[in-house]
Design a protein around this motif. Structure first.
Motif, PDB file in Angstrom:
ATOM      1  N   VAL A 108      32.933  39.077  33.648  1.00 31.99           N
ATOM      2  CA  VAL A 108      32.789  40.535  33.534  1.00 31.99           C
ATOM      3  C   VAL A 108      31.450  40.917  32.909  1.00 31.99           C
ATOM      4  O   VAL A 108      30.679  41.687  33.507  1.00 31.99           O
ATOM      5  CB  VAL A 108      33.973  41.157  32.762  1.00 31.99           C
ATOM      6  N   SER A 140      37.222  49.468  35.031  1.00 27.49           N
ATOM      7  CA  SER A 140      38.544  49.376  34.392  1.00 27.49           C
ATOM      8  C   SER A 140      39.435  50.505  34.889  1.00 27.49           C
ATOM      9  O   SER A 140      40.634  50.306  35.133  1.00 27.49           O
ATOM     10  CB  SER A 140      38.408  49.457  32.863  1.00 27.49           C
ATOM     11  N   ILE A 308      38.097  41.664  36.672  1.00 26.65           N
ATOM     12  CA  ILE A 308      39.073  42.381  35.838  1.00 26.65           C
ATOM     13  C   ILE A 308      40.466  42.252  36.448  1.00 26.65           C
ATOM     14  O   ILE A 308      41.455  42.022  35.735  1.00 26.65           O
ATOM     15  CB  ILE A 308      38.669  43.855  35.681  1.00 26.65           C
ATOM     16  N   THR A 344      41.855  43.005  28.894  1.00 25.97           N
ATOM     17  CA  THR A 344      40.836  42.170  29.534  1.00 25.97           C
ATOM     18  C   THR A 344      39.480  42.868  29.558  1.00 25.97           C
ATOM     19  O   THR A 344      38.455  42.276  29.203  1.00 25.97           O
ATOM     20  CB  THR A 344      41.274  41.835  30.971  1.00 25.97           C
ATOM     21  N   ALA A 345      39.476  44.138  29.964  1.00 27.18           N
ATOM     22  CA  ALA A 345      38.223  44.887  30.048  1.00 27.18           C
ATOM     23  C   ALA A 345      37.592  45.069  28.670  1.00 27.18           C
ATOM     24  O   ALA A 345      36.365  45.017  28.528  1.00 27.18           O
ATOM     25  CB  ALA A 345      38.473  46.246  30.693  1.00 27.18           C
TER      26      ALA A 345
END
Length: 464
Positions: A108, A140, A308, A344-345
């Motif tokens: 990312v 996201s 993502i 995650t983002a």
């Protein structure tokens, strides 16, 4: 094994259409690694880089066949992590799942910073890291919509990447064949004669280029994760797996052949501007930098979006199996694990910000910790397939070729590759840090799984 249709904690939707899965399998994970990063591999190994691409491509084809065998029989959003848990042990599923999540979390910021660099060149009034953070936030948001919206977004972005690559190969081939009055270069035979032959830096450099190439190849296996959210997962997985050979042959081997036929591998611009841009410049294409920047921006945006998605689904699967916080298994009304997406983002955005605020050595260390993750993931897939075939071999409709010898060959090749990387000075840090991380995660996994087993056993023995 946790079924995709298990209702506890939330259920993913089946919003992917067959064309979404097809296009994701073709070009969903092609990012800066092919358009820019391949220049580093070519500069390191010379024309012999084609051997590294062949080796990596063959490995990926065989691994995808093994993974396809398991995934067609048991579609699951946890894919190879779930299969490792069943075939090897809970600690293995825990380890591979978290390593894979970590790999894509690091992709990312890599892709975000690549996008930020391009945007900063066009609009210099904002720093690169601000553009990078903005791109992570934007993508996201796209991941929070239903998977059908994500699939449509990625379908068109992947189509643009495919068109660009095919256009590059066609244009380059036409110029090399003399059909266009743009290229009067010496060609690959003369380039080899003038710049040190086929392997100017020896076969050791080819092995070194292998790990760089594997970094751009990993993600091919993620189609089994995406297909689990489609209406016909088994059929889509089988179709995507069969197409791996021509995908690698066209997008990687042919495009790299064009580059090494045009660009001298001693050209310093290979590593600085990238292979595609340098090839177009030598082919006298006007505005080559702008053209490649536009393509790369689309590619890194798409790859970041896919990163993502892939990481959030792996985190969701880990949570469903009790290997991650339970909150990550919660899904929204449209079947999206929003907390897994946002978590995650957030980690990816934080690492992107580190590149600006923290010492460069810290960011480099984080990147090196994922350098050999692809090999460990592929090793887990091979071992899992070897063990699972013993229990369900007769019922399989999609099988690995030349079993078990091809599987054993893949395992031995991966172990040999890891050993060579450990003894190669330029890649020792990547291999060592990845193995240390893997051992640490495995230790945590063993402790976590033992505690969970002990807790479950105590609950069974407790009086009603």
């Amino acid at each position: 094994m946790t079924s995709l249709n298990d209702q506890s904690g939330g259920q993913l939707s089946n919003g992917f259409k067959p064309r979404h899965v097809t296009m994701l399998s073709i070009a969903g994970i092609i990012g800066a690694g092919l358009f820019v990063g391949s220049g580093h591999a070519i500069a390191a190994a010379g024309p012999a880089v084609i051997l590294a691409y062949l080796a990596a491509g063959t490995l990926v084809v065989l691994v995808m066949r093994m993974l396809g065998e398991m995934a067609v029989a048991n579609p699951d959003t946890g894919s190879f992590s779930t299969y490792a848990e069943k075939a090897i042990g809970p600690w293995a599923g825990f380890t591979i799942g978290w390593l894979y999540w970590w790999f894509w979390v690091l992709v990312v910021p890599i892709e975000a910073l690549a996008a930020g660099h391009i945007l900063n060149q066009w609009f210099p009034w904002c720093d690169t890291w601000i553009y990078a953070l903005a791109s992570v936030v934007l993508l996201s948001i796209t991941n929070l919509f239903g998977v059908d919206k994500y699939g449509e977004f990625e379908f068109w972005f992947a189509l643009l990447k495919v068109t660009a690559i095919i256009g590059f190969i066609g244009f380059g081939a036409a110029a090399l064949l003399g059909w266009l009055p743009l290229h009067e270069g010496p060609g690959i035979v003369s380039l080899m004669r003038e710049h040190g032959g086929f392997a100017p830096h020896g076969l050791t450099a080819v092995v070194g280029a292998f790990i760089t190439i594997m970094f751009s190849f990993i993600g091919t296996e993620s189609v089994t994760i995406a297909a689990a959210e489609s209406g016909e997962p088994s059929r889509n997985i089988a179709k995507a797996t069969r197409s791996v050979i021509w995908r690698i042959g066209v997008f990687y081997l042919l495009s790299i052949m064009v580059v090494i036929s045009v660009v001298p591998w001693s050209d310093p611009a290979l590593a600085s501007v990238g292979s595609y841009q340098r090839a177009l410049e030598l082919l006298q294409v006007p505005h080559a930098k702008l053209i490649v920047d536009l393509v790369v921006l689309v590619a890194v945006t798409s790859c970041m979006n896919s990163s993502i998605y892939i990481a959030s689904r792996m985190l969701y699967s880990l949570a469903r199996r009790g290997d991650a916080p339970a909150a990550a298994a919660k899904t929204s009304g449209n079947g999206v694990p929003r907390r897994a997406v946002l978590g995650t983002a957030a980690v990816g955005a934080f690492i992107a910000a580190l590149n600006h605020f923290a010492p460069a050595s810290l960011f480099d260390f984080l990147l090196s910790s994922s350098g050999a993750v692809a090999l460990l993931v592929y090793l887990a897939i091979a071992v899992s397939q070897l063990r699972m075939r013993r229990t369900q071999g007769d019922a399989l409709t999609f099988k690995m070729w030349l079993f078990p010898w091809a599987t054993y060959g893949v395992i031995l090749f991966i172990l040999a590759a890891i050993a060579v990387l450990l003894f190669t000075p330029d890649h020792r840090a990547e291999a060592t840090s990845t193995l240390i991380l893997a051992l640490a995660v495995s230790f945590v996994g063993i402790i976590t799984c033992r505690r969970r087993t002990a807790t479950a056993g105590a609950a069974v023995k407790a009086p009603a």
